[in-house]
Design a protein around this motif. Sequence first.
Motif, PDB file in Angstrom:
ATOM      1  N   THR A   1       0.801  -1.224   0.000  1.00 32.36           N
ATOM      2  CA  THR A   1       0.000   0.000   0.000  1.00 32.36           C
ATOM      3  C   THR A   1       0.836   1.278   0.000  1.00 32.36           C
ATOM      4  O   THR A   1       0.284   2.372  -0.056  1.00 32.36           O
ATOM      5  CB  THR A   1      -0.935   0.025   1.228  1.00 32.36           C
ATOM      6  N   ASP A   2       2.141   1.175   0.029  1.00 39.21           N
ATOM      7  CA  ASP A   2       2.982   2.372   0.023  1.00 39.21           C
ATOM      8  C   ASP A   2       2.863   3.123  -1.306  1.00 39.21           C
ATOM      9  O   ASP A   2       2.606   2.510  -2.357  1.00 39.21           O
ATOM     10  CB  ASP A   2       4.456   1.997   0.247  1.00 39.21           C
ATOM     11  N   PRO A   3       3.067   4.436  -1.290  1.00 40.10           N
ATOM     12  CA  PRO A   3       3.002   5.223  -2.531  1.00 40.10           C
ATOM     13  C   PRO A   3       4.093   4.809  -3.516  1.00 40.10           C
ATOM     14  O   PRO A   3       5.211   4.450  -3.117  1.00 40.10           O
ATOM     15  CB  PRO A   3       3.229   6.659  -2.052  1.00 40.10           C
ATOM     16  N   VAL A   4       3.748   4.873  -4.793  1.00 36.71           N
ATOM     17  CA  VAL A   4       4.709   4.635  -5.873  1.00 36.71           C
ATOM     18  C   VAL A   4       5.107   5.998  -6.427  1.00 36.71           C
ATOM     19  O   VAL A   4       4.267   6.710  -6.981  1.00 36.71           O
ATOM     20  CB  VAL A   4       4.107   3.751  -6.969  1.00 36.71           C
ATOM     21  N   THR A   5       6.362   6.372  -6.277  1.00 39.01           N
ATOM     22  CA  THR A   5       6.774   7.731  -6.630  1.00 39.01           C
ATOM     23  C   THR A   5       7.474   7.841  -7.966  1.00 39.01           C
ATOM     24  O   THR A   5       7.339   8.850  -8.667  1.00 39.01           O
ATOM     25  CB  THR A   5       7.692   8.313  -5.540  1.00 39.01           C
ATOM     26  N   THR A   6       8.220   6.810  -8.361  1.00 34.55           N
ATOM     27  CA  THR A   6       8.957   6.894  -9.620  1.00 34.55           C
ATOM     28  C   THR A   6       9.273   5.499 -10.131  1.00 34.55           C
ATOM     29  O   THR A   6       9.242   4.523  -9.380  1.00 34.55           O
ATOM     30  CB  THR A   6      10.273   7.687  -9.430  1.00 34.55           C
ATOM     31  N   VAL A   7       9.539   5.419 -11.421  1.00 38.01           N
ATOM     32  CA  VAL A   7      10.050   4.187 -12.021  1.00 38.01           C
ATOM     33  C   VAL A   7      11.405   4.511 -12.637  1.00 38.01           C
ATOM     34  O   VAL A   7      11.686   5.658 -12.986  1.00 38.01           O
ATOM     35  CB  VAL A   7       9.093   3.611 -13.091  1.00 38.01           C
ATOM     36  N   PHE A   8      12.236   3.489 -12.774  1.00 38.21           N
ATOM     37  CA  PHE A   8      13.585   3.752 -13.262  1.00 38.21           C
ATOM     38  C   PHE A   8      14.081   2.583 -14.100  1.00 38.21           C
ATOM     39  O   PHE A   8      13.525   1.486 -14.089  1.00 38.21           O
ATOM     40  CB  PHE A   8      14.538   4.020 -12.090  1.00 38.21           C
ATOM     41  N   GLY A   9      15.159   2.848 -14.820  1.00 37.07           N
ATOM     42  CA  GLY A   9      15.782   1.843 -15.655  1.00 37.07           C
ATOM     43  C   GLY A   9      16.695   2.497 -16.657  1.00 37.07           C
ATOM     44  O   GLY A   9      16.810   3.725 -16.726  1.00 37.07           O
ATOM     45  N   ASP A  10      17.353   1.679 -17.463  1.00 38.96           N
ATOM     46  CA  ASP A  10      18.215   2.197 -18.531  1.00 38.96           C
ATOM     47  C   ASP A  10      17.388   2.279 -19.802  1.00 38.96           C
ATOM     48  O   ASP A  10      16.614   3.204 -19.997  1.00 38.96           O
ATOM     49  CB  ASP A  10      19.427   1.293 -18.697  1.00 38.96           C
ATOM     50  N   GLN A  11      17.474   1.307 -20.675  1.00 41.50           N
ATOM     51  CA  GLN A  11      16.624   1.285 -21.871  1.00 41.50           C
ATOM     52  C   GLN A  11      15.253   0.701 -21.567  1.00 41.50           C
ATOM     53  O   GLN A  11      14.258   1.100 -22.147  1.00 41.50           O
ATOM     54  CB  GLN A  11      17.306   0.468 -22.982  1.00 41.50           C
ATOM     55  N   LEU A  12      15.221  -0.253 -20.635  1.00 41.17           N
ATOM     56  CA  LEU A  12      13.990  -0.916 -20.230  1.00 41.17           C
ATOM     57  C   LEU A  12      13.745  -0.671 -18.748  1.00 41.17           C
ATOM     58  O   LEU A  12      14.659  -0.328 -17.990  1.00 41.17           O
ATOM     59  CB  LEU A  12      14.068  -2.426 -20.510  1.00 41.17           C
ATOM     60  N   LEU A  13      12.496  -0.884 -18.333  1.00 47.43           N
ATOM     61  CA  LEU A  13      12.146  -0.741 -16.920  1.00 47.43           C
ATOM     62  C   LEU A  13      12.958  -1.720 -16.076  1.00 47.43           C
ATOM     63  O   LEU A  13      13.099  -2.897 -16.422  1.00 47.43           O
ATOM     64  CB  LEU A  13      10.654  -1.023 -16.736  1.00 47.43           C
ATOM     65  N   GLU A  14      13.483  -1.200 -14.965  1.00 40.47           N
ATOM     66  CA  GLU A  14      14.236  -2.048 -14.049  1.00 40.47           C
ATOM     67  C   GLU A  14      13.631  -2.071 -12.650  1.00 40.47           C
ATOM     68  O   GLU A  14      13.915  -2.981 -11.867  1.00 40.47           O
ATOM     69  CB  GLU A  14      15.689  -1.583 -13.972  1.00 40.47           C
ATOM     70  N   GLY A  15      12.796  -1.068 -12.331  1.00 38.11           N
ATOM     71  CA  GLY A  15      12.210  -1.074 -11.007  1.00 38.11           C
ATOM     72  C   GLY A  15      11.427   0.183 -10.707  1.00 38.11           C
ATOM     73  O   GLY A  15      11.242   1.055 -11.560  1.00 38.11           O
ATOM     74  N   ALA A  16      10.943   0.262  -9.471  1.00 40.77           N
ATOM     75  CA  ALA A  16      10.152   1.398  -9.016  1.00 40.77           C
ATOM     76  C   ALA A  16      10.532   1.729  -7.578  1.00 40.77           C
ATOM     77  O   ALA A  16      10.988   0.859  -6.818  1.00 40.77           O
ATOM     78  CB  ALA A  16       8.662   1.086  -9.107  1.00 40.77           C
ATOM     79  N   ILE A  17      10.329   2.993  -7.209  1.00 42.00           N
ATOM     80  CA  ILE A  17      10.483   3.397  -5.817  1.00 42.00           C
ATOM     81  C   ILE A  17       9.106   3.300  -5.171  1.00 42.00           C
ATOM     82  O   ILE A  17       8.165   4.005  -5.561  1.00 42.00           O
ATOM     83  CB  ILE A  17      11.021   4.835  -5.699  1.00 42.00           C
TER      84      ILE A  17
END
Length: 302
Positions: free
Chosen positions: A197-213
Amino acid sequence: MNEKRKFDVLVIGGGPAGLTASIYTSRADLTTAVFDKGDNTLDKAEVIENYFGFVDPISGSEILGRGRKQTKKFGTEIFDLEALSISIDDGYTVETVDGEFKGDGLVLATGVQQKKPDVENLGSFEGKGVSYCVVCDGPLFRDKKCAVLGSKDYGVKEALKLNEYTDYVSLLTDGKEVDADQRLIDRLDENGIEVITDPVTTVFGDQLLEGAIVGDEEMELDGLFIAIGTSGTLDFALKLGIDIEDGFIQTKDDLSTGLPNMYAAGDCTGGERQVSLAVGEGTEAALNLIEDLKGESNQDWG
């Protein structure tokens, strides 16, 4: 501003449903105009591998490009304009920033606009790990680490559907409590799908998605599916008195809207968002409209 132009058929939307409808009406020698404001979500689909006849994957933009080229071959005129309003007066008049267009028949194929959460970098990874359709893209993430962002029935259903392709599924509610049917919530537990239930603030990666905060933690992800519902662009449909339910146009079995010579097809009518279904509905809507305009069943404007 241009003077009003006259066509037999006006098609609102340049996705698979609208372009397919225009192919049929143009081949039936009905002058046809398509209005495409250029925000089709199919453009962002980099890989489509379940469309009939294509052994190798094809991109959404290529499918749309081929469709535009095909319908132009039969005489369809495509205008890269947004339909601002529709009025009825012995036919339909579509208003755009470039003038008004008159038509005897109308096909609504507006698609839907996805609601997007306020997550940093989300747009940069659309088609590169961020998706809006488990049916479309779930098979591409078999046995990979994935999450669904959503807190209502739709989000829970997407998580359960994604679980058919991978055991590594979490439901991210972005700071909200799960607001879904208890039977669906029970299935989350039964399938071992973790709810965060925690907020999702950003997604990250290089060319492809690698994860989220998520909250204060980095969450490793190969795929993130957005499932928070849709925001309709159907204000003009409501003004015309067309039935809308949960943001979708309600049609009769023949895809008619209840107004003379007006049909709706594709994602704007609800159901699974698949190119093949949109093409089929575009075909059916066009064939019925052709019969209205050229056959004995021409409808009464009242």
